[in-house]
Design a protein around this motif. Structure first.
Motif, mmCIF file in Angstrom:
data_model
loop_
_atom_site.group_PDB
_atom_site.id
_atom_site.type_symbol
_atom_site.label_atom_id
_atom_site.label_comp_id
_atom_site.label_asym_id
_atom_site.label_seq_id
_atom_site.Cartn_x
_atom_site.Cartn_y
_atom_site.Cartn_z
ATOM 1 N N GLU A 555 -6.122 9.334 2.304
ATOM 2 C CA GLU A 555 -4.767 8.796 2.171
ATOM 3 C C GLU A 555 -4.229 8.495 3.567
ATOM 4 O O GLU A 555 -4.687 9.071 4.562
ATOM 5 N N LEU A 556 -3.238 7.619 3.628
ATOM 6 C CA LEU A 556 -2.661 7.192 4.903
ATOM 7 C C LEU A 556 -1.146 7.246 4.821
ATOM 8 O O LEU A 556 -0.553 6.760 3.850
ATOM 9 N N TYR A 557 -0.522 7.858 5.848
ATOM 10 C CA TYR A 557 0.933 7.987 5.856
ATOM 11 C C TYR A 557 1.496 7.589 7.218
ATOM 12 O O TYR A 557 0.904 7.887 8.261
ATOM 13 N N ASP A 558 2.648 6.936 7.169
ATOM 14 C CA ASP A 558 3.369 6.534 8.375
ATOM 15 C C ASP A 558 4.507 7.521 8.606
ATOM 16 O O ASP A 558 5.550 7.461 7.953
ATOM 17 N N GLY A 559 4.299 8.449 9.523
ATOM 18 C CA GLY A 559 5.278 9.495 9.764
ATOM 19 C C GLY A 559 6.585 9.021 10.340
ATOM 20 O O GLY A 559 7.596 9.730 10.252
ATOM 21 N N SER A 560 6.619 7.830 10.906
ATOM 22 C CA SER A 560 7.870 7.338 11.477
ATOM 23 C C SER A 560 8.899 7.039 10.401
ATOM 24 O O SER A 560 10.105 7.052 10.662
ATOM 25 N N SER A 561 8.444 6.792 9.180
ATOM 26 C CA SER A 561 9.373 6.486 8.090
ATOM 27 C C SER A 561 9.110 7.342 6.845
ATOM 28 O O SER A 561 9.806 7.185 5.842
ATOM 29 N N ASP A 562 8.126 8.243 6.925
ATOM 30 C CA ASP A 562 7.730 9.022 5.745
ATOM 31 C C ASP A 562 7.456 10.461 6.186
ATOM 32 O O ASP A 562 6.316 10.857 6.381
ATOM 33 N N TYR A 563 8.520 11.230 6.314
ATOM 34 C CA TYR A 563 8.445 12.580 6.851
ATOM 35 C C TYR A 563 7.563 13.486 6.007
ATOM 36 O O TYR A 563 6.830 14.333 6.527
ATOM 37 N N SER A 564 7.580 13.340 4.690
ATOM 38 C CA SER A 564 6.942 14.301 3.788
ATOM 39 C C SER A 564 5.583 13.860 3.254
ATOM 40 O O SER A 564 5.028 14.541 2.410
ATOM 41 N N PRO A 574 -5.960 -0.724 5.157
ATOM 42 C CA PRO A 574 -7.296 -0.127 5.319
ATOM 43 C C PRO A 574 -7.775 -0.112 6.766
ATOM 44 O O PRO A 574 -8.542 0.784 7.144
ATOM 45 N N ASP A 575 -7.346 -1.076 7.572
ATOM 46 C CA ASP A 575 -7.796 -1.107 8.961
ATOM 47 C C ASP A 575 -7.235 0.082 9.749
ATOM 48 O O ASP A 575 -7.938 0.685 10.572
ATOM 49 N N VAL A 576 -5.975 0.410 9.493
ATOM 50 C CA VAL A 576 -5.366 1.562 10.173
ATOM 51 C C VAL A 576 -6.062 2.841 9.726
ATOM 52 O O VAL A 576 -6.359 3.720 10.537
ATOM 53 N N LEU A 577 -6.335 2.941 8.441
ATOM 54 C CA LEU A 577 -7.022 4.124 7.917
ATOM 55 C C LEU A 577 -8.395 4.267 8.558
ATOM 56 O O LEU A 577 -8.781 5.374 8.982
ATOM 57 N N ALA A 578 -9.135 3.192 8.631
ATOM 58 C CA ALA A 578 -10.486 3.250 9.200
ATOM 59 C C ALA A 578 -10.446 3.701 10.658
ATOM 60 O O ALA A 578 -11.297 4.490 11.103
ATOM 61 N N LYS A 579 -9.470 3.234 11.400
ATOM 62 C CA LYS A 579 -9.338 3.632 12.807
ATOM 63 C C LYS A 579 -9.090 5.140 12.924
ATOM 64 O O LYS A 579 -9.680 5.827 13.767
ATOM 65 N N LEU A 580 -8.223 5.653 12.053
ATOM 66 C CA LEU A 580 -7.916 7.076 12.102
ATOM 67 C C LEU A 580 -9.096 7.923 11.628
ATOM 68 O O LEU A 580 -9.349 9.015 12.157
ATOM 69 N N GLN A 581 -9.824 7.435 10.626
ATOM 70 C CA GLN A 581 -11.017 8.166 10.180
ATOM 71 C C GLN A 581 -12.048 8.274 11.308
ATOM 72 O O GLN A 581 -12.663 9.332 11.497
ATOM 73 N N ARG A 582 -12.197 7.200 12.041
ATOM 74 C CA ARG A 582 -13.121 7.218 13.171
ATOM 75 C C ARG A 582 -12.631 8.192 14.248
ATOM 76 O O ARG A 582 -13.418 8.931 14.858
ATOM 77 N N LEU A 583 -11.332 8.210 14.439
ATOM 78 C CA LEU A 583 -10.747 9.117 15.423
ATOM 79 C C LEU A 583 -10.948 10.579 14.997
ATOM 80 O O LEU A 583 -11.191 11.452 15.840
ATOM 81 N N TRP A 584 -10.887 10.828 13.692
ATOM 82 C CA TRP A 584 -11.125 12.190 13.225
ATOM 83 C C TRP A 584 -12.547 12.626 13.581
ATOM 84 O O TRP A 584 -12.764 13.757 14.041
#
Length: 804
Positions: A555-564, A574-584
């Motif tokens: 799952e992918l969440y934008d903390g700047s506008s979605d605190y919870s 999906p591109d943002v998610l893939a970048k973060l998965q790689r970073l993990w």
């Protein structure tokens, strides 16, 4: 902003021109005597040596108090909008700073290891709990000597150091009275004083305690008003007073880590009574009310959303009507437990204040070492050992109703239902163990330091993590991270000091990248974004059917506008998610998270997991005076035939007392003498007791007393026949109807010649349990019977997980 005067006053060597003559990057600080004239006669006028000075940290270094509560969700404390009154937390928040984006690891031992080292939990070998350690570096439960704990650094710089409460960081094979004690707080941990317990949980009314590495008994009984939290607070208050009386110029570091509010939820009844009727509407309504209060207080953003109930959790309206009064009482007891521990934290704060040093004490009040515990089953438990042994069905609604008024008392070993854990994690998804979502890792935290922080009652929303505490303390004290400790080169701390945020509410966050992982639940935070995946459900301990890691749904969440974490953007971005998965993957590789490990049986069997074990073979001998032996230190007699043989000497007139006992009031067994006769009692979960007594007294003189248990076989937890012998002659027969398959106790131990803690049987009490004859040795022998009693790997994993 940070008070300028306070900087000069409290950060002496950092802000003034006075040089610090110590080489503090190398610890212990090397002794460097100054060269000079050496005279022949001390009476020579040229004889001169500088006076001996005690080691102190830089001038103005503050006292430090870290309070870490146990198993408290973000939405439990009133300081963060919850239903449980915590006036001490509110008081400190009003005089300090409230952090609403502070994070833990989702589990107790990993959070504690990270807190005390300033490193990620896998970096210090605590990928999960000590009971599931493997030989992989990130999961070994062994802290590398290249990562010295904060207490050691502070002690070697001149701080007085003390820990009170829970320590769950000792590898299981090092938890016996023989150590080694490298991982114990008062040995390798850097604390000059330790008073508390080793392990994941403890009986609050009758705990197994240590003073340093020495087992000690509680100073009073429950009937005399004893409670562990109060005892810990008494000890901490007395220590602080003595420290300031004897060393007023020396700052202290106190780590106060009570067992509250981990199960069992034990609290004096008057504290629970204050909440009578307040939870009758159930957990769904409680979440809505808490969410509204959180917005009123401003501890969550005005645009935050309340996340929904997971499909795995039953709605309150769908729970059995006859069970609802019991469920409500479970939460009343928990609320009283949390208010009770907050009260005793307040006593410690008051003691520091009365000494006039609260202004120069940096206080971290961390309200929980992870999210709320979802390990209490969907109905809660009167004795959580029933669930641990696969016998939760014994606790029927009728049974729970009959025991409702005993919840929280010394006769209970209780836990609340999963629904309450979810409710007290408002507004987030999930609970403890779920490192992917904020419900498992976001804990309300308060920082209070009047002499170093000018602002009062303000909110801080920078991303922070438990590994940030240690570098914050060092910066506040004007101390460098050591490069060498005890001759070993140190790796850098991985946390980021929070000091920058003390005076700047809108300062750009500096800790902007953080991985999370626990039992395959994993996530990554980077510059406001979080990508997460839940691999297992904490309360589904058996038969969940775990997917392959690559099949987990992210799952992918934008903390700047979605605190919870309410709005999953994975499908849209999906591109943002893939970048973060790689970073993990990159972060996981960096910090020893890999290989991911969700195995069950392999991690619980020491030989397969690759960790040492104390116990080898099918026989174990004990000697008088041995005691406080954990279940990991004793051969397991569960689900098999076994015998206990003792060579004893009985005085003229007979003997009484314990020969050997394992467990206690909530499950265990004991071989003892009563009215001169040998007796064996098997206590099944405190619900049933099976006794076998010899038909004649043990004769005076030296004899062997033997108990043989012939297991029925045919599965787990079966019964068996009991035979008692004197010198090989049968003197009594009996029957045990059923046994505990998995565990006797999370805190009770095995003792030889006496019984500590609660007692297996009411035939004796702990203070009078000592055997009045002489014991030469006691031996347990396991039979080689081939019954069908092998424990399912998933069952063993469930027990290990639920105990921490």
């Amino acid at each position: 902003m940070i008070c300028t005067d306070a900087r000069v006053k409290y950060w002496g060597s950092v802000m003034t021109n006075a040089p610090d003559r110590h080489t503090r990057a190398i610890l212990p600080i090397p002794d460097r005597p100054a060269p000079g004239l050496t005279t022949y006669d001390a009476k020579d006028p040229d004889t001169a040596y500088p006076p001996i000075e005690p080691l102190l940290p830089p001038e103005g270094a503050p006292n430090v108090l870290i309070v870490l509560l146990d198993d408290v969700g973000f939405g439990a404390s009133s300081a963060f909008g919850g239903p449980c009154r915590t006036p001490t937390a509110e008081r400190l928040a009003a005089g300090g700073l409230t952090y609403n984006r502070f994070h833990t690891t989702a589990l107790c031992a990993p959070t504690r290891a990270a807190l005390l080292s300033g490193r990620n939990h896998h970096s210090v070998g605590m990928g999960s709990i000590t009971e599931t350690a493997t030989s992989a570096p990130g999961n070994s439960s062994v802290r590398p000597n290249t990562k010295a704990p904060l207490a050691m650094t502070l002690k070697l710089n001149g701080y007085s150091t003390a820990q009170f409460g829970k320590c769950h960081e000792v590898p299981v094979w090092q938890s016996s009275p023989m150590g080694p004690f490298d991982a114990w707080p008062s040995a390798g941990g850097g604390f000059e004083t330790f008073y508390g317990f080793i392990g994941g949980e403890n009986n609050q009314w009758d705990p197994a305690l240590y003073d340093g590495t020495t087992p000690v008994e509680p100073p009073a009984t429950p009937e005399q008003g004893y409670h562990l939290t109060e005892d810990l607070a008494d000890r901490a208050c007395n220590w602080v007073r003595q420290q300031k009386a004897l060393m007023p110029d020396k700052p202290f570091f106190v780590y106060f880590a009570p067992g509250a509010t981990h199960a069992p939820h034990h609290v004096p009844p008057e504290w629970a009574e204050q909440y009578r009727g307040q939870f009758d509407d159930g957990w769904d309504v409680l979440r809505e009310r808490t969410f509204a209060r959180q917005k009123e207080l401003g501890v969550i953003p005005a645009d935050a959303e309340l996340t929904g109930r997971p499909a795995e959790l039953t709605a309150w309206d769908d729970m059995p009507e006859e069970l609802k009064p019991v469920l409500a009482r479970e939460m009343e007891v928990y609320a009283g437990f949390l208010e009770h521990v907050d009260h005793h934290v307040g006593r410690l704060i008051d003691a520091i204040d009365d000494l006039g040093v609260l202004g120069n004490t940096l206080v971290f009040y961390i309200v929980g070492d992870n999210g709320a515990s979802a390990e209490g089953t969907l109905n809660g438990a009167f004795n959580e050992m029933a669930n641990f042994n696969g016998m939760a069905a014994l606790e029927t609604p009728e049974f729970m109703v009959s025991k409702m008024d005993e919840l929280g008392s010394p006769s209970s070993y209780n836990h609340y239902a999963v629904g309450w854990a979810w409710a007290t994690d408002t507004p987030f998804q999930w609970t403890k163990q779920v490192a992917s979502h904020w419900g498992g890792t976001r804990n309300g935290t308060i920082v209070h330091w009047p002499g170093g922080i000018e602002e009062r009652g303000e909110l801080r929303s920078q991303f922070t993590h438990v590994i940030d505490v240690a570098p914050t303390v060092l910066e506040a004290a004007g101390l460098p991270e050591p490069t060498t400790v005890n001759g070993v080169q140190q790796s850098p701390m991985e946390g980021t000091s929070m000091l920058y945020s003390f005076g700047e509410p809108t300062a750009e966050e500096r800790h902007d990248l953080q991985y999370f992982e626990m039992f395959g639940n994993r996530g990554i935070y980077h510059r406001g974004w979080s990508a997460v995946t839940k691999h297992r459900t904490p309360w589904v301990m058996v038969g969940e059917g775990l997917p392959a890691f690559d099949e987990d749904l992210w799952e992918l969440y934008d903390g700047s506008s979605d605190y919870s974490q309410a709005n999953d953007l994975a499908a849209k971005m999906p591109d943002v998610l893939a970048k973060l998965q790689r970073l993990w993957i990159i972060e996981a590789t960096k910090y020893n998270v890999l290989p991911l490990d969700d195995r069950g049986a392999e991690r619980l069997e020491p030989a397969l997991a690759g960790r040492p074990t104390l116990i080898h073979g099918n026989s174990q001998q004990f000697f008088p005076g041995m005691g406080r032996l954990s279940e990991n230190s004793v051969v397991s007699i569960k689900n098999k035939s076994f015998s206990v043989t003792a060579e004893i000497e009985v005085p003229t007139g007979g003997a009484d007392g314990v020969i050997i006992a394992q467990g206690g009031r909530f499950g265990g067994w004991s071989v003892y003498a009563k009215n001169g006769k040998a007796k064996f009692v098997y206590n099944l979960l405190g619900i049933q007791e099976f006794a076998t007594e010899a038909n004649a007294p043990i004769p005076a003189g030296k004899h062997q007393v033997r108990m043989e248990f012939a297991y029925d076989g045919g599965g787990l937890a079966k019964g068996g026949d009991v035979t008692l012998y004197y010198d090989g002659t049968a003197v009594g027969n009996g029957r045990v109807g059923a046994t505990q398959a998995m565990i006797f106790s999370a805190d009770e131990t095995t003792d030889i010649g006496y019984e500590s803690g609660t007692t297996v049987t009411a035939d004796y009490i702990a203070p009078t349990s000592r055997f009045t004859g002489k014991i030469y040795w006691v031996q347990i022998d396991l039979s080689d019977d081939n019954h069908d009693h092998f424990i399912d790997p998933e069952e063993r994993l469930r027990v290990a997980m639920a105990r921490q």
